[in-house]
Design a protein around this motif. Structure first.
Motif, short mmCIF file in Angstrom:
data_model
loop_
_atom_site.label_atom_id
_atom_site.label_comp_id
_atom_site.label_asym_id
_atom_site.label_seq_id
_atom_site.Cartn_x
_atom_site.Cartn_y
_atom_site.Cartn_z
N ASP A 145 -54.17 -44.77 22.90
CA ASP A 145 -53.22 -45.15 21.96
C ASP A 145 -52.09 -45.70 22.68
OD1 ASP A 145 -54.27 -44.54 19.49
OD2 ASP A 145 -53.31 -42.86 19.17
N ILE A 146 -51.67 -45.29 23.85
CA ILE A 146 -50.48 -45.73 24.98
C ILE A 146 -50.84 -47.06 25.39
CG2 ILE A 146 -49.47 -45.36 27.09
CD1 ILE A 146 -48.65 -42.85 25.35
N ILE A 147 -52.05 -47.36 25.43
CA ILE A 147 -52.48 -48.53 26.02
C ILE A 147 -52.20 -49.65 24.97
CG2 ILE A 147 -54.39 -49.96 26.84
CD1 ILE A 147 -55.54 -47.64 28.27
N LYS A 148 -52.64 -49.29 23.79
CA LYS A 148 -52.78 -50.14 22.66
C LYS A 148 -51.26 -50.52 22.27
CE LYS A 148 -55.67 -48.93 19.44
NZ LYS A 148 -56.05 -47.86 18.40
N VAL A 149 -50.24 -49.51 22.39
CA VAL A 149 -48.96 -49.57 21.95
C VAL A 149 -48.10 -50.40 22.92
CG1 VAL A 149 -46.76 -48.43 21.27
CG2 VAL A 149 -48.91 -47.63 20.37
N PHE A 150 -48.35 -49.94 24.16
CA PHE A 150 -47.41 -50.37 25.44
C PHE A 150 -47.88 -51.71 26.08
CE2 PHE A 150 -45.80 -46.30 24.42
CZ PHE A 150 -44.53 -46.49 24.30
#
Ligand code: ADP
Ligand code: ZN
Length: 227
Positions: A214-219
């Motif tokens: 999720d972090i990779i997707k969002v940021f």
């Protein structure tokens, strides 16, 4: 981009940091790993640090802060870094702000991992780490076992339990220090508007890998994929 991993022992900070690092190529700097490398090489720093670490205490700032400041001078972290295990106190956070400020940088994102306490102790006891210092992959005998018991999937080196994870007193002391000294950083960074809290728990079937994705997707989105 300067990313900080926050979270009690056993939340999977190192695992999440490692996954984000692999994907984004931002180096992961773990103070615990630096200390353990120095301990196994029996350097002066390692001998001094081990007096505190083996007991579950924090290594004093006089040792820890210059070590991190020096590491942040190295070329590979110029573009950014994922700090795993530092800062751990308000004082360290303030020192970090000073160090970064001198270079016109700041903390951009703080990933705060939370896990129910009853799961934490279990995760620490079942944690195993690769003994190859260039690998250091973390496993868990229950949640994320290696394919072959006691052997690293990635490099074939033997796995071992960390000394401080096999000592119940050190485990309790580390969790207590976390609550008293590190937990206040949640407010510190929340006020700066850079905090992102993520639950990691088997009870909701959300593991470190899910958080990292999720972090990779969002940021980092698609941008990162092109580079
Ligand atoms: P854990 O999160 O399970 O305690 P780490 O690998 O992050 O594991 O750290 C291991 C030990 O190294 C800590 O218990 C502490 O003694 C020492 N240490 C790591 N980071 C710091 C820090 N920022 N300040 C002081 N001591 C630290
Ligand atoms: Zn390995």
């Amino acid at each position: 981009m300067v990313i900080i991993m926050l979270g009690a022992q056993g939340t999977g900070k190192g695992t999440v940091a490692g996954l984000i690092s692999e994907e984004t190529k931002l180096p992961q700097v773990s103070t615990g790993d630096i200390f353990r490398a120095n301990i196994s090489e029996q350097t002066e720093l390692g001998k001094e640090a081990n007096k505190y670490i083996s007991q579950g205490n924090l290594v004093p700032d006089e040792i820890t802060v210059p070590m991190v400041a020096n590491r942040l001078q190295e070329d590979d972290v110029k573009k950014g870094v994922i700090l795993d295990g530092f800062p751990r106190t308000i004082e360290q956070a303030q020192k970090l702000d000073e160090i970064l400020g001198k270079e016109g940088k700041k903390v951009d994102l703080v990933i705060n991992l939370t896990t129910p306490r009853e799961e934490l102790i279990d995760r620490m006891i079942t944690r195993r780490v690769c003994t190859n210092k260039d690998c250091k992959t973390t496993y868990n005998t229950k949640l994320h076992p290696p394919k072959v018991e006691g052997i690293c999937d990635k490099c074939g080196s033997p796995l071992k339990q960390r000394e401080d994870d096999s000592n119940p007193e050190a485990i309790n002391k580390r969790l207590e220090i976390y609550e008293n000294q590190t937990q206040p950083l949640v407010d510190y960074y929340n006020e700066k508007g850079v905090l992102r809290t993520e639950i990691v728990s088997t009870s909701i079937n959300r593991m470190g890998k899910d958080v990292a994705d999720d972090i990779i997707k969002v940021f980092f989105g698609t941008e990162q994929k092109n580079t």
